[in-house]
Design an enzyme around this catalytic site. Sequence first.
Site, short mmCIF file in Angstrom:
data_model
loop_
_atom_site.label_atom_id
_atom_site.label_comp_id
_atom_site.label_asym_id
_atom_site.label_seq_id
_atom_site.Cartn_x
_atom_site.Cartn_y
_atom_site.Cartn_z
N SER A 1 0.88 -1.18 0.00
CA SER A 1 0.00 0.00 0.00
C SER A 1 0.91 1.22 0.00
CB SER A 1 -0.87 0.04 1.25
OG SER A 1 -1.64 -1.12 1.37
N LYS B 1 -7.26 1.75 -2.67
CA LYS B 1 -6.86 1.39 -1.30
C LYS B 1 -6.95 2.61 -0.38
CE LYS B 1 -4.87 -0.85 2.13
NZ LYS B 1 -5.43 -1.97 2.85
N LYS C 1 0.43 6.06 7.95
CA LYS C 1 1.11 6.04 6.64
C LYS C 1 0.09 6.15 5.51
CE LYS C 1 1.76 2.17 4.85
NZ LYS C 1 1.22 1.25 3.85
#
Length: 294
Positions: A95, A170, A238
């Site tokens: 990701s 995502k 993140k």
Amino acid sequence: MMIGFIGLGIMGKPMAKNLLKAGYSLTVNDLNKSAVEELVASGAASLPSSQEVAAVSDVIITMLPNSPHVKEVVLGKGGVIEGVKPNTIVVDMSSISPIVSREVSAELAKKQVVMLDAPVSGGEPKAIDGTLAIMVGGPEDAFAKVEAILKVMGSSVTLVGEIGSGNITKLANQIMVAANIAGMSEALVLATKANVDPEKVFKAIRGGLAGSTVLDAKAPLVLAGNFKPGFRIDLHIKDLQNALDTAKSVGTPSPICEAVIAMMKSLSSEGKGSDDHGGLIQWYEKLAEVEVRS
Ligand code: NAD
């Protein structure tokens, strides 16, 4: 078909093991020697650099923490780009920022190598079961060539659009999960502080419009005071940072991301970055001076 697999962490290790079980030949690499040894014991070959893995592979899968790691492994010294053969397909399942996916893809294209970005949702249990949701960006013909490989690791494999679309999808997922956890936390802290049993609130509302997969997965853990990860707060920070960078680059507002990332960063600075993201409720609990437990 020879598959190279780089990044054997919480997610990559079970994903690679499932490919071995399905009969694929794997050559693996990771900085963590014990993870490499575990895969070799399961039947994989190993090589000491990403460059060497690339040289013997037709498809290279990467499952790394974030954008800088993918840049280093693919484009860095001793990286994939220095060993890769033309017509190889690189499938980055990490990701990362979709902006970086596009940058890395453009560099690989100079070597006649196609890249797909194919991040996953589902966490370690679904990585072990081979039932991840995989969202893919890249050209349709390259997708068709690796679809069978992806279906070993995931029960849902969807080509969303061009390179970067997998990671955009995502990020959309991660924004909605963050918003759901924050909403649940705000609501259950309110109920508790107002002297209403949070477990009864959960049971009363889970079948209505406020019900969600997130509520069903996280409320029981919160009520038990169980913040063992799962998905770590630091990893969600993140993802939300990547969402903020992307929102800025395309010019969209992101007040929910801004708010939740600030809460998560505050918890991380208190040493709670490795708690499950359901532990976000602790930010509310501290301010409200109340604990939501059954
Ligand atoms: P992890 O930190 O457990 O694993 C990453 C692996 O990459 C480690 O084994 C590390 O040694 C290796 N690595 C790092 N730099 C390397 C290098 N230069 N060369 C070789 N190996 C290197 O992370 P994870 O939980 O497996 O997550 C991987 C990705 O999947 C992340 O982007 C994460 O956001 C995403 N993801 C994780 C989950 C989850 O529940 N853990 C769920 C969905 C998606």
